[in-house]
Design a protein around this motif. Structure first.
Motif, PDB file in Angstrom:
ATOM      1  N   ARG A 116       0.812  -1.216   0.000  1.00 26.62           N
ATOM      2  CA  ARG A 116       0.000   0.000   0.000  1.00 26.62           C
ATOM      3  C   ARG A 116       0.850   1.273   0.000  1.00 26.62           C
ATOM      4  O   ARG A 116       0.552   2.238  -0.705  1.00 26.62           O
ATOM      5  CB  ARG A 116      -0.939  -0.001   1.210  1.00 26.62           C
ATOM      6  N   ASP A 117       1.923   1.298   0.814  1.00 26.76           N
ATOM      7  CA  ASP A 117       2.759   2.502   0.878  1.00 26.76           C
ATOM      8  C   ASP A 117       3.355   2.845  -0.483  1.00 26.76           C
ATOM      9  O   ASP A 117       3.390   4.013  -0.887  1.00 26.76           O
ATOM     10  CB  ASP A 117       3.886   2.325   1.901  1.00 26.76           C
ATOM     11  N   ASN A 118       3.836   1.830  -1.192  1.00 28.95           N
ATOM     12  CA  ASN A 118       4.429   2.074  -2.502  1.00 28.95           C
ATOM     13  C   ASN A 118       3.374   2.499  -3.516  1.00 28.95           C
ATOM     14  O   ASN A 118       3.647   3.322  -4.397  1.00 28.95           O
ATOM     15  CB  ASN A 118       5.174   0.835  -2.989  1.00 28.95           C
ATOM     16  N   CYS A 119       2.178   1.938  -3.408  1.00 28.79           N
ATOM     17  CA  CYS A 119       1.085   2.363  -4.296  1.00 28.79           C
ATOM     18  C   CYS A 119       0.738   3.832  -4.049  1.00 28.79           C
ATOM     19  O   CYS A 119       0.499   4.593  -4.995  1.00 28.79           O
ATOM     20  CB  CYS A 119      -0.147   1.486  -4.084  1.00 28.79           C
ATOM     21  N   GLN A 120       0.729   4.226  -2.782  1.00 28.71           N
ATOM     22  CA  GLN A 120       0.450   5.625  -2.463  1.00 28.71           C
ATOM     23  C   GLN A 120       1.541   6.542  -2.994  1.00 28.71           C
ATOM     24  O   GLN A 120       1.261   7.636  -3.490  1.00 28.71           O
ATOM     25  CB  GLN A 120       0.298   5.789  -0.953  1.00 28.71           C
TER      26      GLN A 120
END
Length: 215
Positions: A116-120
């Motif tokens: 999720r962090d990388n997608c954000q």
């Protein structure tokens, strides 16, 4: 199978480290003090992305970064995500050849998958519309276009906000993006686990229905 892949990449990391370490004294490079072999190798690969480096060398470096992010665990993937801005610059550069852009997109999907962090971070770099534009502008490059479809599926699968971003962008595009997806859906996706153009069209259709219901 996964453990086998992990073992192969650990061996690759160690080989790269020993090769590069042989060209300089300890303490001369920023990765010398990094105890994590995955992160050490990612830093080494990132150093090959500077201007003036041969395209084939960049392609190999970016390929390894993606594989290491995918096999190294959540912490390594997050660390690799710190280089997404560098990869984004390459992707947005009109002078980058299709082979280089294709590898960036492939590695992007590995770096962001189930993270999720990388997608954000990718969303903050406007990579969702960038990938859609690449699909529009590179119909003569089927590998690049298909990997862009897959990367968009990876991003959009992580949250509704990414789907809404893609929907808003495609709505302002006079419908040509959706037409291209429809054409891609009807083409052969042999060798792929799914027809990701069809998956994207389904995603966009569900968002349209959701937005209409809420109205």
């Amino acid at each position: 199978m996964f453990e086998s892949m992990r073992r192969v990449f650990v061996e690759s990391v160690e080989k790269t480290w020993h090769t590069l370490a042989s060209h300089g004294e300890a303490g001369e490079q920023p990765w010398d003090e990094e105890p994590n072999l995955y992160k050490k190798d990612i830093m080494m690969c990132a150093s090959q992305l500077r201007d003036g480096v041969d395209v084939d060398v960049k392609v190999q470096a970016i390929r390894k970064m993606g594989h290491l992010a995918y096999t190294g665990g959540t912490d390594v993937a997050k660390f690799t995500g710190s280089y997404l801005e560098t990869l984004s610059v390459i992707l947005k550069d009109d002078t980058s050849p299709p082979s280089l852009k294709t590898q960036v997109v492939k590695s992007l999907s590995e770096i962001c998958r189930a993270h999720r962090d990388n997608c954000q971070r990718a969303e903050s770099l406007a990579l969702t519309p960038d990938l859609a534009r690449l699909i529009q502008a590179n119909e003569s490059e089927p590998r690049l276009v298909r990997w862009c479809c897959y990367a968009l599926v990876v991003l959009c699968s992580s949250g509704m906000s990414y789907l809404r971003t893609l929907m808003e962008w495609s709505d302002g595009d006079s419908g040509s993006f959706k037409e291209i997806l429809e054409e891609l859906e009807n083409e052969s996706w042999k060798g792929w686990p799914r027809n990701y153009a069809a998956v994207l069209r389904d995603f966009l259709g569900h968002v349209t229905v959701d937005l209409n219901v809420k109205k």
